[in-house]
Scaffold this motif. Structure first.
Motif, mmCIF file in Angstrom:
data_model
loop_
_atom_site.group_PDB
_atom_site.id
_atom_site.type_symbol
_atom_site.label_atom_id
_atom_site.label_comp_id
_atom_site.label_asym_id
_atom_site.label_seq_id
_atom_site.Cartn_x
_atom_site.Cartn_y
_atom_site.Cartn_z
ATOM 1 N N THR A 17 0.877 -1.208 0.196
ATOM 2 C CA THR A 17 0.174 0.009 0.084
ATOM 3 C C THR A 17 0.973 1.289 -0.173
ATOM 4 O O THR A 17 0.126 2.232 -0.042
ATOM 5 N N GLY A 18 2.287 1.108 -0.014
ATOM 6 C CA GLY A 18 2.972 2.262 -0.100
ATOM 7 C C GLY A 18 3.292 2.903 -1.356
ATOM 8 O O GLY A 18 2.687 2.138 -2.448
ATOM 9 N N ALA A 19 4.036 4.012 -1.422
ATOM 10 C CA ALA A 19 4.401 4.528 -2.687
ATOM 11 C C ALA A 19 5.080 3.448 -3.926
ATOM 12 O O ALA A 19 4.643 3.196 -5.010
ATOM 13 N N VAL A 20 6.012 2.925 -3.515
ATOM 14 C CA VAL A 20 6.625 1.714 -4.337
ATOM 15 C C VAL A 20 5.828 0.591 -4.484
ATOM 16 O O VAL A 20 5.484 0.164 -5.540
ATOM 17 N N GLY A 21 5.674 -0.087 -3.314
ATOM 18 C CA GLY A 21 4.651 -1.196 -3.251
ATOM 19 C C GLY A 21 3.490 -1.018 -3.908
ATOM 20 O O GLY A 21 3.138 -2.121 -4.641
ATOM 21 N N SER A 22 2.890 -0.220 -3.910
ATOM 22 C CA SER A 22 1.291 -0.009 -4.724
ATOM 23 C C SER A 22 1.638 0.186 -6.231
ATOM 24 O O SER A 22 0.931 -0.614 -7.013
ATOM 25 N N ASN A 23 2.631 0.338 -6.714
ATOM 26 C CA ASN A 23 3.007 0.640 -8.060
ATOM 27 C C ASN A 23 3.506 -0.852 -8.631
ATOM 28 O O ASN A 23 3.080 -1.311 -9.808
ATOM 29 N N ARG B 45 -1.349 -4.501 6.716
ATOM 30 C CA ARG B 45 -1.526 -4.414 8.159
ATOM 31 C C ARG B 45 -3.298 -4.193 8.415
ATOM 32 O O ARG B 45 -3.735 -4.506 9.380
ATOM 33 N N ARG B 46 -3.816 -3.865 7.259
ATOM 34 C CA ARG B 46 -5.339 -3.694 7.509
ATOM 35 C C ARG B 46 -5.965 -3.601 6.245
ATOM 36 O O ARG B 46 -5.296 -3.698 5.304
ATOM 37 N N GLU B 47 -7.336 -3.840 6.404
ATOM 38 C CA GLU B 47 -8.049 -3.943 5.044
ATOM 39 C C GLU B 47 -7.742 -2.811 4.064
ATOM 40 O O GLU B 47 -7.641 -1.711 4.689
ATOM 41 N N THR B 48 -7.848 -2.977 2.955
ATOM 42 C CA THR B 48 -7.852 -1.646 1.898
ATOM 43 C C THR B 48 -8.697 -2.147 0.432
ATOM 44 O O THR B 48 -8.789 -3.165 0.399
ATOM 45 N N ASP B 49 -9.247 -1.051 0.343
ATOM 46 C CA ASP B 49 -9.825 -1.295 -1.231
ATOM 47 C C ASP B 49 -8.945 -0.325 -2.322
ATOM 48 O O ASP B 49 -9.611 -0.260 -3.300
ATOM 49 N N MET B 50 -7.984 -0.115 -2.094
ATOM 50 C CA MET B 50 -7.250 0.602 -3.106
ATOM 51 C C MET B 50 -7.053 0.139 -4.357
ATOM 52 O O MET B 50 -6.544 0.601 -5.314
ATOM 53 N N PHE B 51 -6.898 -1.316 -4.314
ATOM 54 C CA PHE B 51 -6.894 -2.213 -5.855
ATOM 55 C C PHE B 51 -8.142 -2.578 -6.337
ATOM 56 O O PHE B 51 -8.141 -3.219 -7.427
ATOM 57 N N GLN B 52 -9.183 -2.308 -5.830
ATOM 58 C CA GLN B 52 -10.471 -2.841 -6.343
ATOM 59 C C GLN B 52 -10.937 -2.658 -7.762
ATOM 60 O O GLN B 52 -11.535 -3.263 -8.302
ATOM 61 N N LYS B 53 -10.173 -1.489 -8.155
ATOM 62 C CA LYS B 53 -10.556 -0.828 -9.588
ATOM 63 C C LYS B 53 -9.492 -1.166 -10.528
ATOM 64 O O LYS B 53 -9.409 -0.804 -11.737
ATOM 65 N N ALA C 59 -7.714 -6.970 -10.656
ATOM 66 C CA ALA C 59 -8.134 -6.846 -9.444
ATOM 67 C C ALA C 59 -8.592 -8.290 -8.933
ATOM 68 O O ALA C 59 -8.244 -8.931 -7.798
ATOM 69 N N ASP C 60 -9.140 -8.969 -9.615
ATOM 70 C CA ASP C 60 -9.547 -10.491 -9.307
ATOM 71 C C ASP C 60 -8.388 -11.420 -8.856
ATOM 72 O O ASP C 60 -8.747 -12.443 -8.155
ATOM 73 N N LYS C 61 -7.316 -11.013 -9.227
ATOM 74 C CA LYS C 61 -6.039 -11.831 -8.949
ATOM 75 C C LYS C 61 -5.530 -11.544 -7.692
ATOM 76 O O LYS C 61 -4.615 -12.264 -7.124
ATOM 77 N N LEU C 62 -6.092 -10.523 -6.992
ATOM 78 C CA LEU C 62 -5.457 -10.078 -5.714
ATOM 79 C C LEU C 62 -5.977 -10.779 -4.190
ATOM 80 O O LEU C 62 -7.232 -10.921 -4.430
ATOM 81 N N LYS C 63 -5.062 -11.304 -3.680
ATOM 82 C CA LYS C 63 -5.431 -11.630 -2.123
ATOM 83 C C LYS C 63 -4.733 -10.955 -1.176
ATOM 84 O O LYS C 63 -3.679 -10.821 -1.245
ATOM 85 N N LEU C 64 -5.771 -10.502 -0.427
ATOM 86 C CA LEU C 64 -5.333 -9.703 0.837
ATOM 87 C C LEU C 64 -4.971 -10.451 1.968
ATOM 88 O O LEU C 64 -5.734 -11.570 2.385
ATOM 89 N N ARG C 65 -3.737 -10.614 2.594
ATOM 90 C CA ARG C 65 -3.447 -11.286 3.823
ATOM 91 C C ARG C 65 -2.973 -10.239 4.861
ATOM 92 O O ARG C 65 -2.141 -9.746 4.720
ATOM 93 N N MET C 66 -3.746 -10.291 6.180
ATOM 94 C CA MET C 66 -3.590 -9.545 7.152
ATOM 95 C C MET C 66 -2.428 -10.153 7.717
ATOM 96 O O MET C 66 -2.358 -11.338 8.153
#
Length: 153
Positions: A16-22, A41-49, A53-60
């Protein structure tokens, strides 16, 4: 007949950071990735669009407990590629100890978990680099002989 996606699974920490999000956006859009696991560290919807995006798996995860999370090793066993984009963001107002924890201790913990899980390729990415002679506080802190980080470990 639909072609089966045989792309690689990748894991990104610091997504979710500057480098990691890219990095995460590029991996999601890549036809070579079948899944991108983002350790957050916490839920995010920054990649939903995002494309893919269907390939994303968030792991807390709890950053200070990466090595104490046995399920994490198991979750990463089939991920051949890891991207570490952990960083404090702005070092302004950040203590040396806080920088060391995030950009040394957490990076080392993630690298150890990846090694145990059998991750074959580990990339450590950042917005700033430094050397032992660097005049910037951040560069000196990260790139010291005490960090224990090397290219072949």
């Amino acid at each position: 007949m639909e072609q089966e996606n045989t792309g690689h699974k990748c894991v990104v920490i610091g997504a979710t950071g500057a480098v990691g999000s890219n990095v995460t956006l590029e991996l999601l859009a890549s036809k070579f990735c079948s899944q991108v696991t983002a350790l957050v560290r916490r839920e995010t919807d920054m990649f939903q669009k995002a494309i893919g995006a269907d390939k994303l798996k968030l792991r807390m995860v709890k950053m200070d407990q990466l090595e104490q999370d046995p399920a994490l090793v198991n979750d990463l066993k089939d991920h051949p590629y890891a991207f570490c984009a952990l960083g404090v963001g702005s070092v302004a107002g950040t203590s040396n100890d806080e920088i060391r924890v995030v950009e040394k201790d957490y990076v080392e913990s993630f690298a150890k978990v990846c090694k145990i899980a059998g991750v074959r390729h580990f990339s450590w990415l950042g917005a700033l680099t430094g050397t032992l002679t660097c005049q910037l506080k951040h560069g000196k802190l990260i790139h010291t002989p005490e960090t224990g980080l090397s290219r072949n470990e």
